[in-house]
Design a protein around this motif. Sequence first.
Motif, short mmCIF file in Angstrom:
data_model
loop_
_atom_site.label_atom_id
_atom_site.label_comp_id
_atom_site.label_asym_id
_atom_site.label_seq_id
_atom_site.Cartn_x
_atom_site.Cartn_y
_atom_site.Cartn_z
N VAL A 255 0.87 -1.18 0.00
CA VAL A 255 0.00 0.00 0.00
C VAL A 255 0.90 1.22 0.00
CG1 VAL A 255 -1.74 1.27 1.32
CG2 VAL A 255 -1.81 -1.24 1.23
N ILE B 276 1.66 4.93 0.82
CA ILE B 276 1.19 5.97 1.72
C ILE B 276 2.15 7.13 1.66
CG2 ILE B 276 0.77 6.53 4.16
CD1 ILE B 276 0.02 3.54 4.47
N ALA C 294 -3.35 7.50 2.17
CA ALA C 294 -3.28 6.40 1.22
C ALA C 294 -3.33 6.95 -0.19
CB ALA C 294 -4.44 5.44 1.46
N CYS D 93 -8.93 6.69 -2.62
CA CYS D 93 -9.01 6.07 -1.30
C CYS D 93 -9.04 4.55 -1.43
CB CYS D 93 -10.23 6.57 -0.53
SG CYS D 93 -11.76 5.97 -1.19
N ILE D 94 -8.78 3.91 -0.32
CA ILE D 94 -8.71 2.44 -0.30
C ILE D 94 -9.68 1.91 0.74
CG2 ILE D 94 -7.21 0.44 0.16
CD1 ILE D 94 -4.83 2.26 -0.63
N GLN E 23 -10.28 -1.63 2.70
CA GLN E 23 -9.77 -2.98 2.94
C GLN E 23 -10.92 -3.86 3.37
OE1 GLN E 23 -6.58 -3.42 5.89
NE2 GLN E 23 -7.52 -5.35 6.51
N ALA F 92 -0.28 -1.19 5.28
CA ALA F 92 -0.56 0.23 5.44
C ALA F 92 0.00 0.73 6.78
CB ALA F 92 -2.07 0.49 5.36
N SER G 126 -9.32 4.55 9.76
CA SER G 126 -8.10 3.93 10.26
C SER G 126 -7.13 5.06 10.59
CB SER G 126 -7.51 3.01 9.20
OG SER G 126 -6.79 3.78 8.26
N ASN H 285 -7.80 8.34 4.29
CA ASN H 285 -8.32 7.74 3.05
C ASN H 285 -8.12 6.23 2.97
OD1 ASN H 285 -9.04 10.29 2.26
ND2 ASN H 285 -7.18 10.61 1.04
N TYR H 286 -7.85 5.62 4.10
CA TYR H 286 -7.75 4.15 4.14
C TYR H 286 -8.84 3.66 5.10
CZ TYR H 286 -5.53 -0.47 4.09
OH TYR H 286 -5.26 -1.82 3.92
#
Lengths: 103, 198, 415
Positions: free
Chosen positions: C209, C211, C216, C230-231, C233, C246, C351, C355-356
């Motif tokens: 990932v 960063i 992210a 964004c991601i 998970q 991440a 998180s 953006n994660y």
Amino acid sequence: MKIMNCPLNGPRNISEFVYGGEVKAMPNILTCTDREWADYVFYSENTIRVITEWWFHSPSGYWFIAERHTATDEIFKTYDPSELFNQRIDFEATSALEAEKPV
Amino acid sequence: MDFYNLSSAKSSRSSLLSLNKVDRSHSKLEVQDCTVYSRVGFRGVGAEAFLESNGLPIPKLPNQSLSYKNGLIILRLSKSEFWVVDTANKHHALIEALELSSKEAINVYRLYCQHSHGCFLITGDADLTVKMFSKVCSVDLSQGVFALGSIAQTSVARTNAIVTKQSMDGVVFTLLLADVASTQYLWEAIEDAASEFV
Amino acid sequence: MPFSLLKYGLKNDYPFENDIDLPLPTELKKHYDVVIIGGGGHGVATAFYLAKYHGITNVAILEKGYLGGGNTARNTAVIRSNYLTSEGVRFYKESVDMFKGLSNEFDFNIMYSSRGQLTLAHTDATIRSFRQRAEVNTHFGGKTELIDPQQIKELVPTLNMNPADMPVLAGLWHMDGATARHDAVAWGYAKGATQRGVELHQLTEVTDVIIENGKAKGVKTNRGTVSCGCIIQAVAGHSSIVAAMAGIKMPITTYPLQAMVTQPVKPFLDPLVSSSALHCYVQQTGRGEIVFGGGSDPYPLYNTRSTLDLKESLLASAVEMFPFMANLKLMRQWSGITDMTSDYSPIMGLSPVENYYLDAGWGTWGFKSTPICGKSMAELVASGGKVPEIIAPFAMDRFDVFRQVNEMGATAASH
């Protein structure tokens, strides 16, 4: 059934053992922050590798340490905790209580 | 009372249990319930010296037992854990005295095996005993492997148990100690396992 | 009829050639607005709702294996909402409601079958917790009640009312309990999402990932690097490992969970039955097979092997509950890898990395939350990180402030 070698009792069925969590250093309960305590209690690397962990042989009430791979489940080594811990560790529960003041 | 002596409360132990409960009706193997006989355990780095100072012989290695006199069995369950078990109901005074003097001993912690464990004594043909145990226990207890004085701390009929082979007056017997809450179940399980050897 | 078959056989163009469920694979684009790691039920559901409700279609779902091939295919397809906490019940209740309409929404049959779920109590303490669960469930609009042994006998005549010498004292009868075809749920969502422009990339493994400054920015995969806005998970069974890419450490421990199924028999069991004390649940599928499941394995492991000891103990309980099953033969056994949290609730939302977004810690309760999970994760992403109220209690930092949502008693053996 899977067999584990108990350092005290020899090879036994895995059902005689209880998993006791990863061996990790406990933060000082008197000085650590809540976040540090939470990290110790709840958080974990939880990854695929050989980990060192506590195991308990239930019929003999015996705690020991095992090195096991978390994907293959292969047990490489088991040994008495005296190899890692050579003295008694006391937890100062009473002083912790004193330190706890009503909010 | 700052020190409640469990062994000394012998008279208050349930009298509902027959002291001579023996199952021999259907089998060549005889199972005797010794749960109410006295026993005591000690643990700690001072336990070995404490027992020696009281004149008791000590098994050299963990998971070994030895027979002292008149059915008094000393089990070494780990480097620093010892149980003294009376299988003949003759040694209450000695066990009580041990228990009281342990109060003063340093690095000796008493174990409540009197009330935590039930105790069965199994006698009869040695080969049949081995065959019976092979039905309920995964550890090999056969003659060549499990010598007199060996201890197996394992699972018997799915209950955690301590098994040791000992003798008194030339008669070999197997001592079985297991969680006291499971004694009724375990009694029936052993009775059932033994019943095929008629 | 044979002639028309022959006609199709000899023709070059097939009548349904263009009516395929999933588009053919394409190359990865350089940039997506949203990258979803994990093409299981949760991942494709999130993509579906992003596209359908929020018009966000520049979305890539990156799946290491194949669509719905992980725990989506391995769970025992139980749908229920009779949990213990207000936070949990409100969340799962909405999921159950959404499941009811999925076949219509997809125009694809997920074989939703509402047969009710029955949990057995063998102690007074369990009855007390059942009362609480019934009240909480009723409060949030669910249909759950406490029933007595006579009613249980009428519902499940084949049940042994004294299994393992533990008499059945009462039951928690959850009328909303249901089951559905788990693969079809993933297929339905995937079809709907890809029809709206979402890209599903199977055999595409995220290896790192990217960063930058705590944000992210993209992912590296075995098929190249992709940048993204964004991601999300959404990997069940490998949450800690993916999160570690991440730089995130999670309050999760991973255990195998085993299940097994017998040969098919005539229909005899309508509700899903589970025993709180025997740690066993039993249900009959639409095909007549009987599915057994129980608690997780006794120690952590990333492995989908089955063990003889688990089979032995689980089947001993199952035979206690339904003695005639001793005559049945097992057909299959399998296991899934479950990311367990200490409070048996998921970890959803923000998180430590901007953006994660996390959709993790799905332990043994992931399948039943697929719709609500997709809907709320889509809402979270579409709003740029505003956590929907319904998932706010499941934030990861609840562990830092010791504010867990304890569902252990309502989860352990009644998936």
